[in-house]
Design a protein around this motif. Structure first.
Motif, short mmCIF file in Angstrom:
data_model
loop_
_atom_site.label_atom_id
_atom_site.label_comp_id
_atom_site.label_asym_id
_atom_site.label_seq_id
_atom_site.Cartn_x
_atom_site.Cartn_y
_atom_site.Cartn_z
N LYS A 39 -2.19 -8.01 25.03
CA LYS A 39 -2.47 -6.68 24.48
C LYS A 39 -3.53 -6.79 23.38
N LYS A 150 5.54 9.35 12.33
CA LYS A 150 4.71 8.31 12.95
C LYS A 150 3.25 8.59 12.62
N THR A 278 9.59 5.77 23.23
CA THR A 278 8.90 6.31 22.05
C THR A 278 7.39 6.07 22.13
N ASP A 279 6.99 4.94 22.70
CA ASP A 279 5.57 4.60 22.69
C ASP A 279 4.94 5.02 24.01
N1 LIG Z 1 11.21 7.58 16.72
C1 LIG Z 1 11.44 6.35 16.32
N2 LIG Z 1 12.58 6.03 15.68
C2 LIG Z 1 12.80 4.75 15.25
N3 LIG Z 1 11.94 3.74 15.42
C3 LIG Z 1 10.79 4.00 16.05
C4 LIG Z 1 10.47 5.30 16.53
N4 LIG Z 1 9.27 5.25 17.12
C5 LIG Z 1 8.86 3.98 17.01
N5 LIG Z 1 9.75 3.21 16.37
C6 LIG Z 1 9.63 1.77 16.06
O1 LIG Z 1 8.34 1.56 15.53
C7 LIG Z 1 7.65 0.56 16.30
C8 LIG Z 1 6.17 0.95 16.40
O2 LIG Z 1 6.01 2.18 17.10
P1 LIG Z 1 5.03 2.30 18.34
O3 LIG Z 1 5.52 1.39 19.41
O4 LIG Z 1 4.86 3.71 18.68
O5 LIG Z 1 3.68 1.72 17.69
P2 LIG Z 1 2.47 0.96 18.40
O6 LIG Z 1 1.50 0.67 17.32
O7 LIG Z 1 2.01 1.72 19.59
O8 LIG Z 1 3.21 -0.36 18.87
P3 LIG Z 1 2.74 -1.42 20.00
O9 LIG Z 1 1.53 -2.07 19.53
O10 LIG Z 1 3.94 -2.35 20.05
O11 LIG Z 1 2.56 -0.69 21.28
C9 LIG Z 1 8.37 0.52 17.65
O12 LIG Z 1 8.34 -0.78 18.17
C10 LIG Z 1 9.78 0.96 17.33
O13 LIG Z 1 10.58 -0.16 17.05
#
Ligand SMILES: Nc1ncnc2c1ncn2[C@@H]1O[C@H](COP(=O)(O)OP(=O)(O)OP(=O)(O)O)[C@@H](O)[C@H]1O
Length: 476
Positions: A39, A150, A278-279
């Motif tokens: 990634k 977020k 969530t993601d």
């Molecule tokens: N609604 C939520 N409630 C609790 N924890 C959350 C929530 N959304 C995300 N998280 C936590 O925050 C972390 C980061 O969120 P997200 O995956 O959206 O970010 P990202 O920068 O896209 O991450 P990645 O690089 O892993 O894809 C997630 O791995 C999850 O553990």
């Protein structure tokens, strides 16, 4: 909100069982690292300007092209018109969509109603997690309603790497924020119990950057695979079932068959025991174009599949990618282990068939729902002809204080609390535990309607307790 360092808690209590499972987990843990690396490389190369581009204005031009291209993709998923949408217009377009949704939902839900005033009034803000691009905080609104906030992580990998290459924090912010906009657009369009709800969003100026965006979503708790391995089978089964219900919906979504390109346990959270995604920033509806089936190679670290090419597209590639990932990250670890004996053949069939990609989401879901039915109706006990050797004294409106012992996998940390279908099953459990001399039927039940029972080493602490029922073993 201040960025905090992620502290990795290392205080796992590793039982013998966990030791064994950790060994098993080391394979996906390695894959996970590889995937993370993949990634990172993918992100890094997507940020790479063409080799010929070296001057500052040309670099900025190339970065802005990337922003436009990502935005075009994000807009395809949202409720916004595809053409003629300038970045700053999308906020108003989302507001319009929000108003429409509120109308449709008769103002009943709180979703879509939250905005900047909620973010400003948020209290008890605490860091929950972060990834390459985003940081997530939990916050209390109106004193008690907990939500997730977020936003783009200014100190995250995506921002740091982009600023290092292009030197413009404002443009890099916009590039990263499009991922969050895409995620919000998908949360708006896709409505399903296993997709986190978007409650609203806020655009505000901060850190010298105009129009930063914060999504306000349902709050969950990050998935901890190690902890999940210690939870009762029923809870693990629930996670697999929620996942397949989600994948079935994604395969038939209003946007087409949607795949989660970055599919790892950390893209999911738990909300009251239900798994929710969530993601969504790496979700895609693109089905690989092809001329022959040789173009339809679905590659995983330990296994490759060749799919059929039909009408210029690799058939079912998005659905199959999701399913195989569900198999390798979830089913193999969570489904069959410590399941009721009578359900094991069915669960093993589900694991094997998804591992071989023999079924689509329709068939996988039907088999999981069948397993749920059998479990919920206690049919898994029918073949248990074992008669109970011990006699029990039934004591109405009574409970036992103390006299606890530990067992695995208990719903209670310092006692032996297990879920049973009926008293007969509880007697069977008691007879299979050397320490068990009595048990108390609590008035709590699990999501399947199974009753929680506390198994006890004796009945010394027997006392009256309205609504509870105690069984005490007679004889030795
Ligand atoms: N609604 C939520 N409630 C609790 N924890 C959350 C929530 N959304 C995300 N998280 C936590 O925050 C972390 C980061 O969120 P997200 O995956 O959206 O970010 P990202 O920068 O896209 O991450 P990645 O690089 O892993 O894809 C997630 O791995 C999850 O553990």
């Amino acid at each position: 909100m201040k960025r905090r360092k992620v502290v990795v808690a290392a205080g796992f209590c590793l039982s013998f069982f966990l030791g064994t499972l950790l060994n098993l987990l080391s394979v996906p843990a390695f894959e996970h690292q590889q995937q993370q690396l993949g990634k990172q490389q993918q992100l890094d190369s997507s940020l790479e300007p063409p080799a010929a581009v070296t001057s500052a204005p040309a670099l900025l031009h190339s970065l802005r092209q990337q922003i436009r291209s990502r935005l075009r993709e994000a807009l395809r998923y949202g409720p916004f018109p595809e053409r003629g949408t300038r970045p700053l217009e999308r906020r108003r377009l989302m507001d319009l969509q929000r108003a429409r949704d509120e109308e449709r939902e008769h103002g009943g839900a709180s979703a879509g109603q939250l905005g900047c005033s909620s973010v400003e009034a948020a209290r008890d803000v605490r860091f929950v997690g972060s990834g390459y691009t985003k940081a997530v905080y939990r916050a209390a609104l109106n004193g008690s309603f907990a939500v997730a906030l977020k936003s783009v992580d200014f100190g995250g990998h995506d921002m740091e790497e982009c600023v290092r290459r292009y030197g413009s924090a404002a443009d890099c912010y916009r590039l990263a924020s499009v991922k969050l906009v895409k995620e919000m657009a998908l949360m708006e369009r896709l409505r399903h119990p296993n997709i986190l709800k978007l409650y609203g969003y806020c655009y505000q100026d901060s850190n010298d950057i105009k129009d930063t965006v914060t999504a306000i979503t349902e709050l969950g708790s990050p998935l901890e695979m190690i902890q999940l391995l210690q939870t009762p089978w029923e809870e693990r089964f629930r996670i697999c079932l929620s996942l397949v219900r989600l994948l079935h919906y994604l395969a038939h979504s209003p946007l087409g068959s949607l795949t989660l390109l970055d599919f790892r346990p950390r893209q999911f959270v738990l909300v009251d025991g239900e798994l929710k995604v969530t993601d969504l920033d790496d979700a895609s509806v693109e089905e690989t174009p092809c001329s022959t089936s040789a173009d339809c190679l679905l590659e995983f670290p330990a296994r490759n599949f060749t799919l059929q090419c039909s009408s210029g597209r690799c058939q079912g590639i998005n659905e199959k990618r999701n399913l195989y990932n569900a198999y390798r990250f979830f089913f193999t670890y969570l489904l069959p282990h410590s399941a009721p004996q009578a359900l094991r053949p069915l669960l093993e069939k589900i694991v094997n068939s998804t591992g071989e990609l023999l079924w689509g989401t329709e068939e996988t879901l039907a088999h999981l729902e069948k397993a749920l039915d059998i479990y919920r109706n206690g049919q898994y006990l029918i073949n248990e002809t074992q008669t109970h050797k011990t006699e029990y004294k039934r004591v109405l409106d009574a409970s036992i204080a103390g006299d606890n012992y530990r067992c695995w996998p208990s719903y209670q940390h310092d006692g032996c609390m297990l879920a049973v279908y009926d008293v007969r099953e509880a007697m069977g459990v008691c007879e299979s535990h050397a320490q068990c001399r009595a048990f108390v039927l609590t008035n709590q039940s699990t999501w399947t309607g199974h009753q929680l029972v506390l198994f006890k080493t004796g009945s010394v602490g027997l006392s009256s307790a309205k609504g509870k029922l105690t069984y005490v073993r007679l004889g030795s």
